[in-house]
Design a protein around this motif. Structure first.
Motif, PDB file in Angstrom:
ATOM      1  N   SER A  11      52.961 -12.544   6.336  1.00 45.10           N
ATOM      2  CA  SER A  11      53.613 -11.369   5.786  1.00 45.10           C
ATOM      3  C   SER A  11      52.562 -10.296   5.576  1.00 45.10           C
ATOM      4  O   SER A  11      51.370 -10.596   5.472  1.00 45.10           O
ATOM      5  CB  SER A  11      54.247 -11.793   4.451  1.00 45.10           C
ATOM      6  OG  SER A  11      54.252 -10.745   3.538  1.00 45.10           O
ATOM      7  N   ASP A  12      52.999  -9.032   5.533  1.00 47.71           N
ATOM      8  CA  ASP A  12      52.011  -7.998   5.247  1.00 47.71           C
ATOM      9  C   ASP A  12      51.826  -7.831   3.743  1.00 47.71           C
ATOM     10  O   ASP A  12      51.071  -6.998   3.282  1.00 47.71           O
ATOM     11  CB  ASP A  12      52.333  -6.672   5.947  1.00 47.71           C
ATOM     12  CG  ASP A  12      53.692  -6.133   5.545  1.00 47.71           C
ATOM     13  OD1 ASP A  12      54.355  -6.745   4.689  1.00 47.71           O
ATOM     14  OD2 ASP A  12      54.085  -5.089   6.089  1.00 47.71           O
ATOM     15  N   GLN A  13      52.534  -8.670   2.982  1.00 51.88           N
ATOM     16  CA  GLN A  13      52.314  -8.729   1.530  1.00 51.88           C
ATOM     17  C   GLN A  13      51.156  -9.695   1.285  1.00 51.88           C
ATOM     18  O   GLN A  13      51.028 -10.703   1.990  1.00 51.88           O
ATOM     19  CB  GLN A  13      53.574  -9.250   0.823  1.00 51.88           C
ATOM     20  CG  GLN A  13      53.435  -9.317  -0.685  1.00 51.88           C
ATOM     21  CD  GLN A  13      54.655  -9.938  -1.356  1.00 51.88           C
ATOM     22  OE1 GLN A  13      55.342 -10.760  -0.771  1.00 51.88           O
ATOM     23  NE2 GLN A  13      54.911  -9.538  -2.571  1.00 51.88           N
ATOM     24  N   LEU A  14      50.310  -9.386   0.318  1.00 50.11           N
ATOM     25  CA  LEU A  14      49.214 -10.280  -0.034  1.00 50.11           C
ATOM     26  C   LEU A  14      49.788 -11.541  -0.679  1.00 50.11           C
ATOM     27  O   LEU A  14      50.653 -11.458  -1.544  1.00 50.11           O
ATOM     28  CB  LEU A  14      48.264  -9.572  -1.004  1.00 50.11           C
ATOM     29  CG  LEU A  14      46.968 -10.309  -1.334  1.00 50.11           C
ATOM     30  CD1 LEU A  14      46.111 -10.525  -0.081  1.00 50.11           C
ATOM     31  CD2 LEU A  14      46.171  -9.531  -2.367  1.00 50.11           C
ATOM     32  N   VAL A  15      49.321 -12.698  -0.219  1.00 49.58           N
ATOM     33  CA  VAL A  15      49.805 -13.976  -0.744  1.00 49.58           C
ATOM     34  C   VAL A  15      48.629 -14.768  -1.302  1.00 49.58           C
ATOM     35  O   VAL A  15      47.618 -14.953  -0.630  1.00 49.58           O
ATOM     36  CB  VAL A  15      50.499 -14.813   0.368  1.00 49.58           C
ATOM     37  CG1 VAL A  15      51.025 -16.127  -0.181  1.00 49.58           C
ATOM     38  CG2 VAL A  15      51.623 -14.016   1.019  1.00 49.58           C
TER      39      VAL A  15
END
Length: 99
Positions: A11-15
């Motif tokens: 995802s382009d969200q930080l995980v």
């Protein structure tokens, strides 16, 4: 789990992945710290806890030798990793450097 994990980190969200175990004392200390991190960073960070005993193949893939081990992923790439308990300010600082 592996397919789900791959979808999660691509995802382009930080995980933030928290590799931990039920029997691990430091992991229990880290849990409320991660909650504070989530409270501060909100939706800009997704936090996922992975039990190494239930997901041994995944832990082996990432060569997790000690728990807790924290890793940051974005767009499928591992950006950072650290073993042991970290303070909230340190985790937030690292997270913000990748946002």
């Amino acid at each position: 789990m592996k397919g789900n994990f791959s979808a999660l980190i691509n995802s382009d969200q930080l995980v933030l992945i928290d590799f931990s175990a039920e029997w691990c004392g430091p992991c229990k200390m880290l849990a409320p710290i991660l909650k504070q991190v989530k409270d501060e960073l909100g939706d800009s960070l997704k936090i996922v806890k992975i039990d190494v005993d239930k997901n041994q193949a995944l832990a082996n893939t990432f060569q997790v030798r000690g728990v807790p081990t924290i890793m940051f992923f974005k767009n499928g790439k591992q950006l950072w990793r650290q073993s042991g308990v970290l303070q909230k300010a340190d985790i937030v600082k690292v997270a913000q450097s990748f946002m």
